[in-house]
Structures are given as structure tokens and as C-alpha cells.
Write a protein that holds these residues in place. Sequence first.
Motif, PDB file in Angstrom:
ATOM      1  N   LEU A 279       0.827  -1.209   0.000  1.00  0.00           N
ATOM      2  CA  LEU A 279       0.000   0.000   0.000  1.00  0.00           C
ATOM      3  C   LEU A 279       0.861   1.259   0.000  1.00  0.00           C
ATOM      4  O   LEU A 279       0.506   2.262  -0.613  1.00  0.00           O
ATOM      5  CB  LEU A 279      -0.923  -0.026   1.221  1.00  0.00           C
ATOM      6  CG  LEU A 279      -1.904   1.130   1.336  1.00  0.00           C
ATOM      7  CD1 LEU A 279      -2.812   1.202   0.124  1.00  0.00           C
ATOM      8  CD2 LEU A 279      -2.731   1.008   2.607  1.00  0.00           C
ATOM      9  N   SER A 280       2.024   1.193   0.694  1.00  0.00           N
ATOM     10  CA  SER A 280       2.864   2.392   0.763  1.00  0.00           C
ATOM     11  C   SER A 280       3.329   2.821  -0.628  1.00  0.00           C
ATOM     12  O   SER A 280       3.543   4.017  -0.868  1.00  0.00           O
ATOM     13  CB  SER A 280       4.060   2.152   1.680  1.00  0.00           C
ATOM     14  OG  SER A 280       4.777   1.026   1.271  1.00  0.00           O
TER      15      SER A 280
ATOM     16  N   ALA B 296       0.370   4.498  -2.158  1.00  0.00           N
ATOM     17  CA  ALA B 296       0.209   5.798  -1.502  1.00  0.00           C
ATOM     18  C   ALA B 296       1.203   6.807  -2.076  1.00  0.00           C
ATOM     19  O   ALA B 296       0.848   7.965  -2.311  1.00  0.00           O
ATOM     20  CB  ALA B 296       0.394   5.659   0.006  1.00  0.00           C
TER      21      ALA B 296
ATOM     22  N   TYR C  91      11.083   3.430  -3.042  1.00  0.00           N
ATOM     23  CA  TYR C  91      10.260   2.606  -2.155  1.00  0.00           C
ATOM     24  C   TYR C  91      10.469   1.099  -2.309  1.00  0.00           C
ATOM     25  O   TYR C  91      11.095   0.507  -1.438  1.00  0.00           O
ATOM     26  CB  TYR C  91       8.793   3.021  -2.262  1.00  0.00           C
ATOM     27  CG  TYR C  91       8.581   4.420  -1.723  1.00  0.00           C
ATOM     28  CD1 TYR C  91       8.551   4.653  -0.356  1.00  0.00           C
ATOM     29  CD2 TYR C  91       8.481   5.509  -2.562  1.00  0.00           C
ATOM     30  CE1 TYR C  91       8.402   5.928   0.153  1.00  0.00           C
ATOM     31  CE2 TYR C  91       8.334   6.796  -2.060  1.00  0.00           C
ATOM     32  CZ  TYR C  91       8.289   7.004  -0.700  1.00  0.00           C
ATOM     33  OH  TYR C  91       8.151   8.268  -0.190  1.00  0.00           O
TER      34      TYR C  91
ATOM     35  N   ARG D 102      14.389  -0.098  10.634  1.00  0.00           N
ATOM     36  CA  ARG D 102      13.727  -0.885  11.671  1.00  0.00           C
ATOM     37  C   ARG D 102      14.708  -1.847  12.332  1.00  0.00           C
ATOM     38  O   ARG D 102      14.566  -2.209  13.484  1.00  0.00           O
ATOM     39  CB  ARG D 102      12.562  -1.686  11.075  1.00  0.00           C
ATOM     40  CG  ARG D 102      11.325  -0.853  10.857  1.00  0.00           C
ATOM     41  CD  ARG D 102      10.300  -1.634  10.090  1.00  0.00           C
ATOM     42  NE  ARG D 102      10.796  -2.031   8.776  1.00  0.00           N
ATOM     43  CZ  ARG D 102      10.095  -2.749   7.928  1.00  0.00           C
ATOM     44  NH1 ARG D 102       8.899  -3.186   8.258  1.00  0.00           N
ATOM     45  NH2 ARG D 102      10.571  -3.061   6.747  1.00  0.00           N
TER      46      ARG D 102
ATOM     47  N   PHE E 146      -5.911   6.177   2.995  1.00  0.00           N
ATOM     48  CA  PHE E 146      -6.277   4.769   2.908  1.00  0.00           C
ATOM     49  C   PHE E 146      -6.712   4.207   4.253  1.00  0.00           C
ATOM     50  O   PHE E 146      -6.550   4.826   5.289  1.00  0.00           O
ATOM     51  CB  PHE E 146      -5.099   3.955   2.373  1.00  0.00           C
ATOM     52  CG  PHE E 146      -4.606   4.446   1.056  1.00  0.00           C
ATOM     53  CD1 PHE E 146      -5.132   3.949  -0.120  1.00  0.00           C
ATOM     54  CD2 PHE E 146      -3.631   5.431   0.984  1.00  0.00           C
ATOM     55  CE1 PHE E 146      -4.689   4.401  -1.344  1.00  0.00           C
ATOM     56  CE2 PHE E 146      -3.182   5.893  -0.237  1.00  0.00           C
ATOM     57  CZ  PHE E 146      -3.715   5.382  -1.401  1.00  0.00           C
TER      58      PHE E 146
ATOM     59  N   GLU F  72      -5.513   1.560   5.904  1.00  0.00           N
ATOM     60  CA  GLU F  72      -4.466   1.102   6.815  1.00  0.00           C
ATOM     61  C   GLU F  72      -3.386   2.163   6.942  1.00  0.00           C
ATOM     62  O   GLU F  72      -2.470   2.209   6.121  1.00  0.00           O
ATOM     63  CB  GLU F  72      -3.842  -0.189   6.282  1.00  0.00           C
ATOM     64  CG  GLU F  72      -4.783  -1.351   6.170  1.00  0.00           C
ATOM     65  CD  GLU F  72      -5.100  -1.945   7.536  1.00  0.00           C
ATOM     66  OE1 GLU F  72      -4.341  -1.687   8.480  1.00  0.00           O
ATOM     67  OE2 GLU F  72      -6.128  -2.643   7.650  1.00  0.00           O
TER      68      GLU F  72
ATOM     69  N   ALA G 284       0.241   0.710   6.858  1.00  0.00           N
ATOM     70  CA  ALA G 284       0.760   0.236   5.578  1.00  0.00           C
ATOM     71  C   ALA G 284       0.895   1.363   4.558  1.00  0.00           C
ATOM     72  O   ALA G 284       1.579   1.210   3.563  1.00  0.00           O
ATOM     73  CB  ALA G 284      -0.144  -0.864   5.023  1.00  0.00           C
ATOM     74  N   SER G 285       0.229   2.506   4.807  1.00  0.00           N
ATOM     75  CA  SER G 285       0.313   3.598   3.830  1.00  0.00           C
ATOM     76  C   SER G 285       1.652   4.313   3.890  1.00  0.00           C
ATOM     77  O   SER G 285       2.036   4.983   2.951  1.00  0.00           O
ATOM     78  CB  SER G 285      -0.766   4.644   4.069  1.00  0.00           C
ATOM     79  OG  SER G 285      -1.946   4.064   4.488  1.00  0.00           O
ATOM     80  N   PHE G 286       2.333   4.185   5.031  1.00  0.00           N
ATOM     81  CA  PHE G 286       3.665   4.792   5.139  1.00  0.00           C
ATOM     82  C   PHE G 286       4.714   3.750   4.836  1.00  0.00           C
ATOM     83  O   PHE G 286       4.589   2.599   5.250  1.00  0.00           O
ATOM     84  CB  PHE G 286       3.895   5.318   6.555  1.00  0.00           C
ATOM     85  CG  PHE G 286       3.255   6.644   6.820  1.00  0.00           C
ATOM     86  CD1 PHE G 286       3.806   7.795   6.290  1.00  0.00           C
ATOM     87  CD2 PHE G 286       2.114   6.738   7.586  1.00  0.00           C
ATOM     88  CE1 PHE G 286       3.221   9.028   6.524  1.00  0.00           C
ATOM     89  CE2 PHE G 286       1.524   7.966   7.817  1.00  0.00           C
ATOM     90  CZ  PHE G 286       2.077   9.108   7.292  1.00  0.00           C
ATOM     91  N   SER G 287       5.756   4.169   4.132  1.00  0.00           N
ATOM     92  CA  SER G 287       6.882   3.266   3.959  1.00  0.00           C
ATOM     93  C   SER G 287       7.590   3.145   5.304  1.00  0.00           C
ATOM     94  O   SER G 287       7.818   4.143   5.971  1.00  0.00           O
ATOM     95  CB  SER G 287       7.832   3.821   2.911  1.00  0.00           C
ATOM     96  OG  SER G 287       9.068   3.163   3.013  1.00  0.00           O
ATOM     97  N   PRO G 288       7.933   1.911   5.698  1.00  0.00           N
ATOM     98  CA  PRO G 288       8.559   1.736   7.011  1.00  0.00           C
ATOM     99  C   PRO G 288       9.998   2.226   7.066  1.00  0.00           C
ATOM    100  O   PRO G 288      10.557   2.347   8.147  1.00  0.00           O
ATOM    101  CB  PRO G 288       8.499   0.219   7.223  1.00  0.00           C
ATOM    102  CG  PRO G 288       8.454  -0.353   5.859  1.00  0.00           C
ATOM    103  CD  PRO G 288       7.707   0.638   5.018  1.00  0.00           C
TER     104      PRO G 288
ATOM    105  N   HIS H 237       5.978   3.319  12.515  1.00  0.00           N
ATOM    106  CA  HIS H 237       5.748   2.318  13.558  1.00  0.00           C
ATOM    107  C   HIS H 237       5.974   2.874  14.962  1.00  0.00           C
ATOM    108  O   HIS H 237       5.702   2.195  15.940  1.00  0.00           O
ATOM    109  CB  HIS H 237       6.610   1.076  13.310  1.00  0.00           C
ATOM    110  CG  HIS H 237       8.078   1.350  13.285  1.00  0.00           C
ATOM    111  ND1 HIS H 237       8.785   1.485  12.124  1.00  0.00           N
ATOM    112  CD2 HIS H 237       8.963   1.531  14.283  1.00  0.00           C
ATOM    113  CE1 HIS H 237      10.043   1.742  12.411  1.00  0.00           C
ATOM    114  NE2 HIS H 237      10.184   1.778  13.707  1.00  0.00           N
TER     115      HIS H 237
END
Lengths: 330, 336
Positions: A226-227, A230, A245, A325, B104, B106, B109-113, B161
Amino acid sequence: MLRFTVERLIGMVVTMALVSLMVFIIMEIPPGDYADRYAFRKYSGTGISVTAADVQAIRVDLGLDRPMLIRYFDWIGGIVLRGDFGQAFAFETSVNKVIGDKVWLTSGILFATLILTYLISIPIGIYAAVRRGSAVDYGLTVFSYLGLALPNFLLALVMLYFANRWFGSDIGGLFSAPYRDAPWSLPRVWDMLKHLWLPAVVLAWSAVAYQIQTVRATMSDELNKLSVTAARARGVPEGRLLLKYPARLAINPIVSTIGFDVNRIFSELPIVAVVLGLTELGQLLLRAYLDLDMNVAGAILLILTFAIVFMNFLSDILLAWLDPRIKLGA
Amino acid sequence: MSRLLSVENLTISFRTDEGTITPVQDVTFAVDKGRTLGLVGESGSGKSVSTKALMRLLPRTASLGADTKMHYTAKDGQVMRIETLSDRSREIRALRGGEMGMIFQEPMASFSPVYTIGNQIIEAIRLHRPMSKREARAFAIDMLDKVGISNAGARIDQYAHELSGGMRQRAMIAVALSAGPALLIADEPTTALDVTIQAQVLDLMRDLQRELGMGMIFITHDLGVIAQVADDVAVMYLGSIVERGPARDVIRAPKHPYTQGLLAALPSLDTLSKRLTPIPGEIPSPNARPSGCPFHTRCAQKIAGLCDRKIPREVVPEPGRAVRCWLYDENGRAVA
């Protein structure tokens, strides 16, 4: 990031110490020691009879009668402090002389292969994932099976034939005749590079086939996130979007297996080296084992494992940079 | 009130291994400046797919019907014919984000981690506003502040997160609004949130919409939410709009049996003692679309021999309302 790097650095040093101990133990396992061999080499065929006392004298002379732990620190101390890997008795010279140039040539081949593998497989894997289901994608899948199924030495033979037919070059070895024993100079490096591509291509072949599929699979997953949608929905141009991405995460599995790749290339190197007439460490390692020349074998094993441990350290750092992360422990 | 977006005869087909499916068929709706259109329906009714088509975000396997018209009036007054634009054109990139913003379901999930929230907001700002990095950062902090994120100056350098669910959705709203869109598409933005947070986010969106004068398309499966945010509503079932009209009128006096069913299935505090009435059956899969009216397989008021054979037309039972049902089409029934 600094704390993470320091932690991993300490981990790497500890691993290297343990690995060196293991290598030393492996060197100790074959029956007999350097004193036996030295006496055998020196006096066999001369008619002089050697007594156990003579061997013991040699042993004391060389310091081999000391406890194992002391000898380990002596050995590793020489390597760490003076870069001295000890004596290679089969060659009757120092290990450093025997290994010498071969270390640089081998690492040259290793790095050339690694870089070639990643330069080809990452962009192609990304492309295959973006154009999933297209003719190009299917073509690449077929190539991948071919790449995985074809044995290296066969490929080396075929490439040797065509390199010779088309480029007329004296492919075989890493240098052409005038430079073979010449001292290092710029023209010699250039000459080496002209020969290096062939073993690099041969060794990279199956890795490229494998890594294309890896990148393609992870990239396909990432593309559906989804990212990514987006980011597209806020107007990021497609090329930049793909690199920023999904691609950044898609190369994770490749980065995390750099150490394995080093090991795999080194294991495949001897066979390819025989076909292409290269002088490199893998072959020497095999011979050292056969001669029970444990100082040479130990030195090569140690260099190889240090290289793998160091590459793992590098891949840890790269991974943490690619995916924050990891260092945040989330 | 001027028209912002008008969609006519939107039809979307997908090529799949089992053949072509058409999850959206002949959908027509419009959004005016400063107004909110609520799109309601169960999952699989084609709500999300329709709005993705507006921003040309559909996958490569999708194709638009030949009669599809999506006309959008840009901020500079020019009319963009979205259906004619190429997926990679400069126009579509200006439209994505700059003209239409999307939120959206979620927020995680809409942001890149792997990038900070700030990185992604600043990216959106710099794509659509002529600002330097430093200006964009200041603007992003203002924006985070505006959507109610406390200590925005520190939050901007955090990853998705590290925020709570509600904060994430606020941050996503900030991303969508920072590029200054005239139309906000919100795809079930509160579904994944706790009920108390839901109300806060709904309030925030309504306030921001009023303040910025944006048009909005609000997708939800919850008619209760529609009552709170939407001016107009369009009820979708299996890829078609079955009922349209002012939100208040439709909720107060639903015409289509499906809308009536949705309202009966809605829990309410006044009727706690009563059991809810679910709509019987399940929404059919788009590749097994029933003949005739798509809802006839679950409809209690179906007219045998008509509803299962002929697709109903859209009729106007009273001014401002539209419904696609044979019950309200006496002339049509006579002909059929």
C-alpha cells in the motif's frame, strides 16, 4: 547508527577470535607435527638414520613442545602483530611468500564476481518484477533455469573458446606473457583487468540467475504494498518511486547473503581456475591439504573465514542503513 | 456551487486467469466543490476500485470501458479528461496529490517503514509546491500541528511504527493535505481505528474540509458514518450504484431494498433490545454476476420473472433522488 556499528564491530572481532581458534584446532588434528615432517624432508634419502631424540631436538628447537594454547597465541600473535603466517614446510619458505600474490588475485576475482553479479541481477530483477508476465520476464525465467543448470566448468570451456575465437586473446591465466612475472605496475593491472572479466563472468553466471529470481520475487511483493500505491497517489514519478520505495527493500535478501556469496564463489573457484589456468588460493588450499601443509591450509582458511565474517559485518551495516527498523530493534 | 468532478458510465474490467471480470459497471456520480459524497457498500462492491480509477492507480490488467468519462475541473479552471490521460503523463502526476489527495484504510501500511514521516510529507510538498527543503520542512511541521499531532517538531523525524494508530492516520491526512488538493478521497479512513479515535478523526476531517473548502469522496461500509460526514450519498452494490441522493433523505427514507437492508442492519442505541436484521445471503463474486438486477438474489421484494431477467434503469422517484429498481419504474415494468 554509531552504537549499532560499534556493537556489530565487537561481535565481528569476537567471531574472528573464535574462528581463528577453530582453524588452529583443525591444523592440529592431522597426526604428526611439523618436527616429524621437517626431519623426514631433511634426512630422507640421505642415509642418515634419525632417532626419536633428533626429532625431539628439532621439536624443542622450533618450540613445538610447548603447550597448545601457547603455540596458538604465538601463531595468531605473529599474524595479528607482524602479518606473519609462519613456515610453509612443503615449499620450504614462509607462508606469506607462498600465498603472497594469490591473496590479491583471489580477492580481485571474488570482488569482480560479486560486483558483476549485483550490477546485473539487481536491475534486471527489478525490471522483471515491474514487467511481470511479459515476454521479457518469461525469457529471463528461462535464462535463470539455464544459468542454474549449466555447470561452471562447462561454461568456462565454452567461454574460453569464444573469447579466443572472437577476441584472439590468449585467455588462460590472469596475465598475458610479458606481464606474468613482471612487478606490479599500471599496465600490469590493466592487463589483469582484461583477463579478469572471463572468470568473473563464469563465476557470476549462476549467481546472477539465482539472484534475479530473488530480486524479482521480493520486488513483486514490495510493488503490491500500500505504501507504494500511496506514494504513487501523491504524484511521485514512476522511476523515482520504484527506486525509493520497493527497490530499497527488495535488495535486502541480496545484501544479507553477501557472506554466503563469498563462500560459494570461493568454493566454485578451484574448478573454474583449473579450466582457465588461474593461480588462486582455492587450488593451493586443496594442495596444502594433500601435502598436510597445515600452516598454508590454516592461513588460507583463516583469510577466507575472516573475509566472510567481514562481509557479514558489512552486510549488517548495509541492512541497517537500508531498513532502519533493524537498528531500532522494532 | 460548481462542479468539481463528474464521472459518467465508469466501467472497469480486469483480465484474470479465469477470463474478464467487470467489478464496476456503468457508474455515474459527481462531486461539487466543498461537498462530500459518501460511497457506501459492502466489501467487493467496487467502491475502492472506482476511486482508484479516478487517479489512474489501477493495475496494468485493468481497462476502462469505452463510454467512460471522468471530467475533473482543476484548480486553475482547466477541465481534465482523466480517462484520456496516460498513466505516466505529467498531467496525471500533477493530478495525483496536487489535485486529488488520497487517504487509505491502513495508516500503518500507507507509510513506507524505511522513511520517516517527515520524509514522506516533505516529498509530497516539494512535488507540488515550489518550496526549498527548509521551507517544506517548516510547512510539514505546521501541517502535522494542524492535524492535531502534538510535538510535531519531534514527530516529523519519527517512523510510522513509532506512532499510535490514530496518530498515524492523522499523519496520513497531513501527507494528503500538504500538497493542497481540491478533492480528498478517503478510502475507509476510520475503519481500522478504535471507536473513540474514529470520532476524533472524522471531526478532524470535517473541520479541515470546511476550512480548506475541499470536495471529498468518503468511502465506507458504515451508513452511520455517512450520516455524520456526507452531504450526498451513493450506495453501491456489486459494481453498480443502486441509489443516489442527499445523505439525509436517503438515510431517513431509503428507496432501494438494499439501502433499506443496510439501514436495518445498523446497530442503534434506541433499539438495543431488538435484534439486528442482517441482509440474507452473501454478495456474489464479480465473475458470477447474477442476470437482471444484481441484488435480486438477496432481495425480499423481488418481482419474479422481471428482476432476475432484466437490468433495471435508473429512475427518479422524487426530485433529487435516483434509484435503480423495478419497484419504482412503473413505465418500465409496463414495457417489460
